[in-house]
Design a protein around this motif. Sequence first.
Motif, PDB file in Angstrom:
ATOM      1  N   ALA A  44      30.561  51.030  16.445  1.00 39.59           N
ATOM      2  CA  ALA A  44      30.244  52.462  16.432  1.00 39.59           C
ATOM      3  C   ALA A  44      28.860  52.708  15.844  1.00 39.59           C
ATOM      4  O   ALA A  44      28.104  53.569  16.345  1.00 39.59           O
ATOM      5  CB  ALA A  44      31.304  53.215  15.623  1.00 39.59           C
ATOM      6  N   TYR A  45      28.506  51.966  14.795  1.00 40.71           N
ATOM      7  CA  TYR A  45      27.197  52.128  14.153  1.00 40.71           C
ATOM      8  C   TYR A  45      26.084  51.817  15.156  1.00 40.71           C
ATOM      9  O   TYR A  45      25.099  52.563  15.270  1.00 40.71           O
ATOM     10  CB  TYR A  45      27.097  51.211  12.938  1.00 40.71           C
ATOM     11  CG  TYR A  45      25.843  51.380  12.116  1.00 40.71           C
ATOM     12  CD1 TYR A  45      25.848  52.145  10.951  1.00 40.71           C
ATOM     13  CD2 TYR A  45      24.639  50.793  12.504  1.00 40.71           C
ATOM     14  CE1 TYR A  45      24.696  52.308  10.190  1.00 40.71           C
ATOM     15  CE2 TYR A  45      23.486  50.953  11.763  1.00 40.71           C
ATOM     16  CZ  TYR A  45      23.515  51.712  10.596  1.00 40.71           C
ATOM     17  OH  TYR A  45      22.360  51.875   9.863  1.00 40.71           O
ATOM     18  N   ARG A  46      26.234  50.711  15.882  1.00 44.04           N
ATOM     19  CA  ARG A  46      25.205  50.321  16.846  1.00 44.04           C
ATOM     20  C   ARG A  46      25.068  51.371  17.945  1.00 44.04           C
ATOM     21  O   ARG A  46      23.951  51.706  18.366  1.00 44.04           O
ATOM     22  CB  ARG A  46      25.532  48.951  17.437  1.00 44.04           C
ATOM     23  CG  ARG A  46      25.350  47.803  16.456  1.00 44.04           C
ATOM     24  CD  ARG A  46      25.717  46.464  17.084  1.00 44.04           C
ATOM     25  NE  ARG A  46      24.878  46.163  18.233  1.00 44.04           N
ATOM     26  CZ  ARG A  46      23.664  45.625  18.166  1.00 44.04           C
ATOM     27  NH1 ARG A  46      23.141  45.336  16.977  1.00 44.04           N
ATOM     28  NH2 ARG A  46      22.972  45.362  19.258  1.00 44.04           N
ATOM     29  N   ALA A  47      26.198  51.901  18.411  1.00 47.53           N
ATOM     30  CA  ALA A  47      26.139  52.932  19.449  1.00 47.53           C
ATOM     31  C   ALA A  47      25.461  54.195  18.924  1.00 47.53           C
ATOM     32  O   ALA A  47      24.631  54.806  19.623  1.00 47.53           O
ATOM     33  CB  ALA A  47      27.555  53.250  19.933  1.00 47.53           C
ATOM     34  N   GLU A  48      25.776  54.573  17.685  1.00 43.59           N
ATOM     35  CA  GLU A  48      25.169  55.769  17.094  1.00 43.59           C
ATOM     36  C   GLU A  48      23.672  55.568  16.869  1.00 43.59           C
ATOM     37  O   GLU A  48      22.872  56.489  17.095  1.00 43.59           O
ATOM     38  CB  GLU A  48      25.861  56.092  15.772  1.00 43.59           C
ATOM     39  CG  GLU A  48      27.283  56.623  15.933  1.00 43.59           C
ATOM     40  CD  GLU A  48      28.039  56.668  14.618  1.00 43.59           C
ATOM     41  OE1 GLU A  48      27.425  56.404  13.572  1.00 43.59           O
ATOM     42  OE2 GLU A  48      29.254  56.954  14.642  1.00 43.59           O
ATOM     43  N   TYR A  49      23.298  54.347  16.437  1.00 41.66           N
ATOM     44  CA  TYR A  49      21.873  54.110  16.197  1.00 41.66           C
ATOM     45  C   TYR A  49      21.094  54.131  17.513  1.00 41.66           C
ATOM     46  O   TYR A  49      19.998  54.699  17.593  1.00 41.66           O
ATOM     47  CB  TYR A  49      21.661  52.777  15.481  1.00 41.66           C
ATOM     48  CG  TYR A  49      20.223  52.583  15.051  1.00 41.66           C
ATOM     49  CD1 TYR A  49      19.775  53.075  13.833  1.00 41.66           C
ATOM     50  CD2 TYR A  49      19.303  51.969  15.894  1.00 41.66           C
ATOM     51  CE1 TYR A  49      18.440  52.946  13.462  1.00 41.66           C
ATOM     52  CE2 TYR A  49      17.980  51.830  15.536  1.00 41.66           C
ATOM     53  CZ  TYR A  49      17.553  52.326  14.318  1.00 41.66           C
ATOM     54  OH  TYR A  49      16.233  52.209  13.949  1.00 41.66           O
ATOM     55  N   ALA A  50      21.668  53.555  18.551  1.00 44.76           N
ATOM     56  CA  ALA A  50      21.008  53.587  19.859  1.00 44.76           C
ATOM     57  C   ALA A  50      20.859  55.021  20.352  1.00 44.76           C
ATOM     58  O   ALA A  50      19.826  55.394  20.925  1.00 44.76           O
ATOM     59  CB  ALA A  50      21.798  52.747  20.855  1.00 44.76           C
ATOM     60  N   ALA A  51      21.885  55.842  20.101  1.00 48.36           N
ATOM     61  CA  ALA A  51      21.812  57.251  20.502  1.00 48.36           C
ATOM     62  C   ALA A  51      20.738  57.988  19.703  1.00 48.36           C
ATOM     63  O   ALA A  51      20.002  58.830  20.252  1.00 48.36           O
ATOM     64  CB  ALA A  51      23.173  57.914  20.307  1.00 48.36           C
ATOM     65  N   TYR A  52      20.643  57.678  18.405  1.00 51.71           N
ATOM     66  CA  TYR A  52      19.588  58.260  17.550  1.00 51.71           C
ATOM     67  C   TYR A  52      18.221  57.908  18.111  1.00 51.71           C
ATOM     68  O   TYR A  52      17.322  58.770  18.222  1.00 51.71           O
ATOM     69  CB  TYR A  52      19.788  57.733  16.134  1.00 51.71           C
ATOM     70  CG  TYR A  52      18.585  57.651  15.240  1.00 51.71           C
ATOM     71  CD1 TYR A  52      18.053  58.778  14.611  1.00 51.71           C
ATOM     72  CD2 TYR A  52      17.985  56.415  14.968  1.00 51.71           C
ATOM     73  CE1 TYR A  52      16.966  58.682  13.759  1.00 51.71           C
ATOM     74  CE2 TYR A  52      16.905  56.304  14.121  1.00 51.71           C
ATOM     75  CZ  TYR A  52      16.384  57.437  13.514  1.00 51.71           C
ATOM     76  OH  TYR A  52      15.313  57.323  12.669  1.00 51.71           O
ATOM     77  N   TYR A  53      18.040  56.647  18.494  1.00 51.79           N
ATOM     78  CA  TYR A  53      16.756  56.233  19.061  1.00 51.79           C
ATOM     79  C   TYR A  53      16.477  56.995  20.356  1.00 51.79           C
ATOM     80  O   TYR A  53      15.368  57.522  20.552  1.00 51.79           O
ATOM     81  CB  TYR A  53      16.756  54.725  19.306  1.00 51.79           C
ATOM     82  CG  TYR A  53      15.468  54.219  19.902  1.00 51.79           C
ATOM     83  CD1 TYR A  53      14.388  53.893  19.094  1.00 51.79           C
ATOM     84  CD2 TYR A  53      15.313  54.111  21.291  1.00 51.79           C
ATOM     85  CE1 TYR A  53      13.187  53.453  19.649  1.00 51.79           C
ATOM     86  CE2 TYR A  53      14.128  53.681  21.857  1.00 51.79           C
ATOM     87  CZ  TYR A  53      13.071  53.360  21.021  1.00 51.79           C
ATOM     88  OH  TYR A  53      11.882  52.942  21.568  1.00 51.79           O
ATOM     89  N   GLU A  54      17.474  57.091  21.220  1.00 51.06           N
ATOM     90  CA  GLU A  54      17.278  57.761  22.513  1.00 51.06           C
ATOM     91  C   GLU A  54      16.984  59.248  22.332  1.00 51.06           C
ATOM     92  O   GLU A  54      16.222  59.841  23.105  1.00 51.06           O
ATOM     93  CB  GLU A  54      18.514  57.570  23.398  1.00 51.06           C
ATOM     94  CG  GLU A  54      18.711  56.143  23.890  1.00 51.06           C
ATOM     95  CD  GLU A  54      17.545  55.654  24.728  1.00 51.06           C
ATOM     96  OE1 GLU A  54      16.958  56.475  25.468  1.00 51.06           O
ATOM     97  OE2 GLU A  54      17.200  54.464  24.625  1.00 51.06           O
ATOM     98  N   ARG A  55      17.582  59.855  21.310  1.00 53.89           N
ATOM     99  CA  ARG A  55      17.355  61.292  21.079  1.00 53.89           C
ATOM    100  C   ARG A  55      15.905  61.601  20.743  1.00 53.89           C
ATOM    101  O   ARG A  55      15.405  62.682  21.069  1.00 53.89           O
ATOM    102  CB  ARG A  55      18.244  61.802  19.932  1.00 53.89           C
ATOM    103  CG  ARG A  55      19.669  62.091  20.319  1.00 53.89           C
ATOM    104  CD  ARG A  55      20.391  62.923  19.266  1.00 53.89           C
ATOM    105  NE  ARG A  55      20.493  62.281  17.966  1.00 53.89           N
ATOM    106  CZ  ARG A  55      21.460  61.426  17.616  1.00 53.89           C
ATOM    107  NH1 ARG A  55      22.395  61.102  18.490  1.00 53.89           N
ATOM    108  NH2 ARG A  55      21.501  60.899  16.404  1.00 53.89           N
ATOM    109  N   HIS A  56      15.254  60.682  20.082  1.00 60.35           N
ATOM    110  CA  HIS A  56      13.946  61.014  19.522  1.00 60.35           C
ATOM    111  C   HIS A  56      12.785  60.193  20.076  1.00 60.35           C
ATOM    112  O   HIS A  56      11.626  60.552  19.854  1.00 60.35           O
ATOM    113  CB  HIS A  56      13.990  60.868  18.001  1.00 60.35           C
ATOM    114  CG  HIS A  56      15.041  61.703  17.353  1.00 60.35           C
ATOM    115  ND1 HIS A  56      15.002  63.077  17.342  1.00 60.35           N
ATOM    116  CD2 HIS A  56      16.186  61.364  16.708  1.00 60.35           C
ATOM    117  CE1 HIS A  56      16.063  63.555  16.714  1.00 60.35           C
ATOM    118  NE2 HIS A  56      16.803  62.536  16.333  1.00 60.35           N
ATOM    119  N   ALA A  57      13.071  59.103  20.769  1.00 59.56           N
ATOM    120  CA  ALA A  57      11.987  58.256  21.265  1.00 59.56           C
ATOM    121  C   ALA A  57      11.203  58.970  22.360  1.00 59.56           C
ATOM    122  O   ALA A  57      11.760  59.736  23.156  1.00 59.56           O
ATOM    123  CB  ALA A  57      12.555  56.945  21.795  1.00 59.56           C
TER     124      ALA A  57
END
Length: 679
Positions: free
Chosen positions: A320-333
């Motif tokens: 779940a952490y990895r999925a959330e971190y990837a989503a965080y990156y996608e939101r702001h990159a």
Amino acid sequence: MALHPQAEALLARSHRLGSDPRNTNYAGGNASAKGTATDPVTGGAVELMWVKGSGGDLGTLTEAGLAVLRLDRLRALTEVYPGVEREDEMVAAFDYCLHGKGGAAPSIDTAMHGLVDAPHVDHLHPDSGIALACAADGEKLTAECFGESVVWVPWRRPGFQLGLDIAAIRKAHPQAIGCVLGGHGITAWGETSEECERNSLHIIRTAETFLAERGKAEPFGPVIEGYEPLPDAERRARAAQLAPYVRAVASQDRAQVGHFTDTDVVLDFLSRAEHPRLAALGTSCPDHFLRTKVRPLVLDLPPTAPLEQAVARLKELHAAYRAEYAAYYERHATAGSPAMRGADPAVVLIPGVGMFSFGKDKQTARVAGEFYVNAINVMRGAEAVSTYAPIDEAEKFRIEYWELEEAKLRRMPEPKPLATRIALVTGAGSGIGRAIAHRLAAEGACVVVADVNAGSAAAVAEELGGPDTAVAVTVDVTDEAQIAAAFQEAVLAFGGVDLVVNNAGISISKPLLQTTAEDWDRQHTIMARGSFLVSREAARVMTAQGMGGDIVYIASKNAVFAGPNNIAYSAAKADQAHQVRLLAAELGEHGIRVNGINPDGVVRGSGIFAGGWGAQRAAVYGVPEEKLGEFYAQRTLLKREVLPEHVANAVFALTGGDLSHTTGLIVPVDAGVAAAFLR
């Protein structure tokens, strides 16, 4: 050339401020001094600024860590400043302001120091100051705490514009001694170095007192039943059980070294009702989350949960952490953002047990843990008087994936071949083991120096550089409990174990008819049984980590060479050599490689030879003991004496990466003993 008095005063002030963690964190903050010197080109006076350079630490700052800039050129940059959208371009412009060779690379905070109209400036990250800076009503609280003597500065990412903002505040508030930077830290100034330091300490201590006197008693809420800290011994045992699994969680993208902390600050935080909410909000100060990632992974089970349940839950939370971190990156990159660096956590919190933190080496891992302790202190202070309100996620991303941070990472030297690898070497207090420990550490490994002699182990660990590189453990390899304890210390020191060298041993040289059953048992118990027990414990840790590993046996050419008067020793070495083959066959499915080395007699520096074995073997061969090494050399094809360093070289050759597809191999290091050729 003598150090300028202002620079000398700056270093002394930096050391005093940086040596107290209440004032600033490791490598956090910076300090500066301005003064007049003689321009060596014109012979005239020139105004200079000395400021801590990029990546330095105030507590250990040296002259080489100072950047030296001309103030006229630095201040002239305001005329060409293209605006906040392009402020990052100004960092490269600092190079054109350097005086002479300029010393260290100027940091992003250089503008703050140069543009503020004060001879001395400190920018620090004290927990008390950041607590106000990260409180929901921080501006109001700052005014209540300091009146007009300290001014609030709304959050702005470090850079040229922040320097301009603080310079304007200094000019508009001549009565102020400094400011609180929202979401960040504090800045103070003074006419003299002493006044600047006094003002910095006044802000820090006044904030501490304000938080203590105004704050509520339990800002983290009541204790959660069942989440209280385990008793000391039980807590460390549980941490050691979990450590390999936690390291696996932190090392999916790339291998990491770990650090374990179970201080009262951490344990109390994790026992309280508000810790899930606060941990999810993440850290705030840029220095914090650059090292800890935006938020930690928190195990949401009590410390008494069955180990299998805890491990299974860690894996679920990690996914779940990895999925959330990837989503965080996608939101702001954006199109220009650096690639995602990895989605594993840098901090893993285990209620009732403690905190694991991770990094590319032990120091980085340890500092990440220290920064999260700072973050807990900040949360406590902010929650005591208000509500913890870190900077928003988008701003965190802008800093985490800042091109200037990416450039700093690109300047880092290439890692050494054994970087992130954790080695345990038995019999490492002298001779071959000591040489192996030195070589592995020199190639970047963290080393657990294991020896039956505590003093020898401690001395070698100190030679290797101390606890960020090596730790000493006392272990008798015939004792299962001591071996388990040694591995427990290893995983608590560095997070796990990747590379084990079975080197511990003794030597008994007697003819068959003089060899007693006790001689036989002692020789085999220490070497054959001892290396079996060490390898078994190593396999437990390595399979739990799921990161592969290396086990190396230091056997002997006597494992295949039928020499005289040596039945117990040679038979034990033959046992070890066959363990190599057996374990290579069994552990290969886990990515664990098992190899061995067959040295010839290593006389020089050997504890075994000095302990009587040398005299015995010299008597067998009819040579003076002091000539034994020469005798061994002359019977080889290469006519060269084998030294401890040669065996250490072979260990590195087997584990350094080039032989990644080799297992079950036994390498002779005997200068060519034809009778010991492997067939």
